[in-house]
Enzyme design. Structure first.
Site, PDB file in Angstrom:
ATOM      1  CE1 TYR A 124       0.591   1.841  -9.770  1.00 21.92           C
ATOM      2  CE2 TYR A 124       0.865   3.887 -10.969  1.00 21.92           C
ATOM      3  CZ  TYR A 124       0.664   3.215  -9.786  1.00 21.92           C
ATOM      4  OH  TYR A 124       0.527   3.920  -8.620  1.00 21.92           O
ATOM      5  CE  LYS A 170      -5.171  -5.746   2.625  1.00 17.99           C
ATOM      6  NZ  LYS A 170      -5.098  -5.345   4.031  1.00 17.99           N
ATOM      7  CG  ASP A 202      -3.071  -3.370   6.027  1.00 19.82           C
ATOM      8  OD1 ASP A 202      -2.166  -4.149   5.662  1.00 19.82           O
ATOM      9  OD2 ASP A 202      -4.167  -3.778   6.448  1.00 19.82           O
ATOM     10  CG  ASP A 226       2.890   5.703  -7.003  1.00 17.53           C
ATOM     11  OD1 ASP A 226       3.686   6.593  -6.644  1.00 17.53           O
ATOM     12  OD2 ASP A 226       1.974   5.892  -7.814  1.00 17.53           O
ATOM     13  CG  ASP A 230       4.382  10.078  -3.186  1.00 19.80           C
ATOM     14  OD1 ASP A 230       5.449   9.776  -3.767  1.00 19.80           O
ATOM     15  OD2 ASP A 230       3.552  10.875  -3.663  1.00 19.80           O
TER      16      ASP A 230
END
Ligand code: ATP
Length: 332
Positions: A124, A170, A202, A226, A230
């Site tokens: 970001y 990751k 994942d 983020d 959600d």
């Protein structure tokens, strides 16, 4: 008396913050509340998305309760997100989202997890450049940010009585950056007295659906946090039920996870629960935990009586739902 600045913002922001304020009044929260402007409506009125007066007011406050803001629809190269500005100005480096089902009839999965997301760097940064063939996006992760986000997760876990923290990364692909995050996590967790676990991002996305009870607290980097938060909100009833806080070491800004929802703004259709629960989180931060607990119990009890807004399969508007919740609150 603790000082709180309320920033209603745009879209459904004013509707849901009004509901949260009514609930704060109903529990007699000893707060000195002032309102301040920020966002698109504020820009139209004052010529600024984030006026200095708002910054000054926040500076004098113990915490802030924020609704939502709408970004300008037409491209404006000079536009800087006021929320990003606040995160930087007050060093609100941790985004904390406790996610759970507020009633067994809401949502799909028995998830009860606290997501602690790094809020200041990673994907970001907004730094992108053309290199002739395409676009390069810069992703920078610092040791300091990794250390303090892990420390914050440990602190939150202890305060909430959780026993394990799962680092989500990751590092099989991003060996150096995410590898460093994972290493720092292991190191900081050593003497924490909490169990250290880790999952690839994942696998974490799948675990939320398939093994939700294995997850107590996730600590993760900006983009993963983020997306996962959600997903977590969707699994537990939707954005209308998901509160959050942007937390630093000297200030905290509480906000519902959802945005300004322009599609339903001004129609009395917004679910105010996320904003009400954000206000409850704020009370806990301000050492008013019994009031926070009472509000949280009233949410569960209200939903248990079948009182719901449309997004949760009910018929009530924002105002009627809030009135009914306050009635329930009065009986607790
Ligand atoms: P923004 O750009 O401000 O984030 P958005 O519309 O892209 O706005 P959200 O505001 O989070 O994103 O809304 C996503 C969807 O969820 C919309 O259809 C919206 O109506 C719905 N929604 C969001 N919050 C609520 C809420 N509190 N109650 C009911 N529906 C909601």
């Amino acid at each position: 008396m603790r000082k709180v600045t309320v920033i209603p913002g745009d879209g459904i922001g004013p509707e849901v913050t009004r509901a949260a304020l009514e609930v704060l009044r109903a529990v007699d929260a000893p707060l000195e509340i002032t309102e301040a402007g920020m966002g698109l409506a504020c820009y139209k009125e004052t010529g600024s998305y984030l006026p200095q007066a708002t910054l000054d007011r926040l500076e004098e406050s113990d915490a802030a309760l924020f609704g939502a803001i709408t970004s300008p629809v037409t491209y404006d190269a000079s536009y800087r997100s006021p929320l990003l500005h606040l995160r930087k100005a007050f060093d609100l480096y941790a985004n904390i989202r406790p996610v759970r089902r507020w009633h067994p009839s809401i949502g799909l999965v028995d998830l009860d997890v606290i997501i602690v997301r790094e809020n200041t760097e990673g994907m970001y940064t907004g730094v992108e450049r053309e290199d002739g063939e395409g676009v390069v996006t810069e992703r920078r992760i610092t040791r300091r940010a990794c250390q303090r986000i892990v420390d914050k997760a440990i602190e939150v876990c202890r305060a909430e009585g959780r026993r394990s923290v799962t680092c989500v990364h990751k590092s099989n692909v991003l060996r150096r950056s995410d590898g460093m995050f994972r290493e720092i996590f292991r190191e900081r967790m050593k003497d924490s007295g909490l169990e250290a676990r880790d999952l690839l991002v994942d696998a974490a996305a799948a675990a939320m659906v398939l093994q939700p009870n294995k997850l107590e607290c996730l600590v993760t980097l900006n983009l993963y946090g983020d997306i996962l938060s959600d997903e977590a909100a969707a699994l537990t009833g939707g954005l209308g039920f998901a509160p959050s806080v942007n937390l630093g070491d000297r200030f905290a800004l509480f906000e519902p996870t959802h945005g300004s929802a322009p599609d339903i703004a001004g129609q009395d259709r917004a679910n105010p629960v996320a904003a009400i629960l954000s206000a409850a989180m704020m009370l806990r931060y301000l050492d008013l935990a019994p009031m926070a607990e009472r509000i949280e119990r009233s949410v569960t009890a209200t939903l248990g009586r079948g009182i719901r807004t449309a997004d949760a399969g009910g018929k009530m508007g924002t105002r009627e739902f809030t009135t009914r919740l306050i009635e329930v609150l009065g009986t607790l």
